[in-house]
Design an enzyme around this catalytic site. Structure first.
Site, PDB file in Angstrom:
ATOM      1  N   ASP A 132       8.613  49.125  -7.498  1.00  0.00           N
ATOM      2  CA  ASP A 132       7.283  48.606  -7.159  1.00  0.00           C
ATOM      3  C   ASP A 132       6.397  48.731  -8.386  1.00  0.00           C
ATOM      4  O   ASP A 132       6.578  49.640  -9.207  1.00  0.00           O
ATOM      5  CB  ASP A 132       6.680  49.386  -5.992  1.00  0.00           C
ATOM      6  CG  ASP A 132       7.337  49.076  -4.666  1.00  0.00           C
ATOM      7  OD1 ASP A 132       7.840  47.948  -4.495  1.00  0.00           O
ATOM      8  OD2 ASP A 132       7.337  49.955  -3.781  1.00  0.00           O
ATOM      9  N   ASP A 150       8.003  41.922  -1.853  1.00  0.00           N
ATOM     10  CA  ASP A 150       7.127  42.301  -0.742  1.00  0.00           C
ATOM     11  C   ASP A 150       6.081  41.221  -0.488  1.00  0.00           C
ATOM     12  O   ASP A 150       5.754  40.905   0.660  1.00  0.00           O
ATOM     13  CB  ASP A 150       6.431  43.630  -1.024  1.00  0.00           C
ATOM     14  CG  ASP A 150       7.399  44.781  -1.217  1.00  0.00           C
ATOM     15  OD1 ASP A 150       8.480  44.763  -0.615  1.00  0.00           O
ATOM     16  OD2 ASP A 150       7.056  45.699  -1.991  1.00  0.00           O
TER      17      ASP A 150
END
Length: 176
Positions: A132, A150
């Site tokens: 991330d 995402d």
């Protein structure tokens, strides 16, 4: 929900699987951005790159699911989330196979979710964690860091909701 074809099925060229190119594009873009982050940024908060008053680039590892759900569960969650991703991708591909290619909103939504799920699945299987790097915040409150996969999954989910409202609107009789 999307209209499914008759039992006989649609020819592939007329089915929603024509939209799987978008899933491939999302997957490639997701893996490429994560490789860039891993090869050009140092890990963790001290090495964040502050870009805007509400946005940082921040390289972190997520061992769980959305918002680090089950990230400290001991490792078994890696395989659970792998199985869930594979199941969801199979289900959405089946739905795309049954849906006409002209059902753009649903097919784009499914393709975005598939591409995002496969991007995070690749990370889980290859690295053992998901990379991330997008960190949005207001003041001292930081939204959990996320990635391009995402984002695609969330946009796809939003399109499914939108498609549900639009198809319900079409079913309602017009009142004069």
């Amino acid at each position: 929900m999307t209209k499914l074809s008759p039992e006989k099925g649609l020819p592939l060229k007329q089915s929603g699987v024509r939209w799987l190119w978008l899933a491939v594009l999302v997957f490639i873009a997701d893996v490429a951005t994560k490789l860039i982050v891993m090869n050009t940024m140092e890990y963790g908060w001290p090495n964040r790159i502050e870009l805007l008053p509400f946005f940082n680039l921040l390289y972190v590892h997520n061992y769980g699911a959305a918002f680090s759900f089950l990230s400290d569960a001991g490792g078994w969650q890696r395989w659970l989330f792998t199985a869930i991703a594979l199941g969801v991708c199979a289900m959405l591909t089946y739905w795309m196979r049954k849906a006409p290619a002209t059902n753009k909103i649903a097919n784009v939504a499914y393709a975005l979710i598939i591409g995002g799920a496969l991007g995070n699945l690749f990370d889980r299987v290859y690295h053992g964690f998901v990379v991330d790097f997008l960190d949005f915040y207001v003041g001292s409150y930081h939204w959990p860091a996320f990635n391009l996969a995402d984002t695609a999954i969330c946009i796809g989910a939003g399109l499914i909701i939108l498609e549900g409202f639009l198809s319900d609107k079409k079913k309602q009789p017009v009142k004069h």
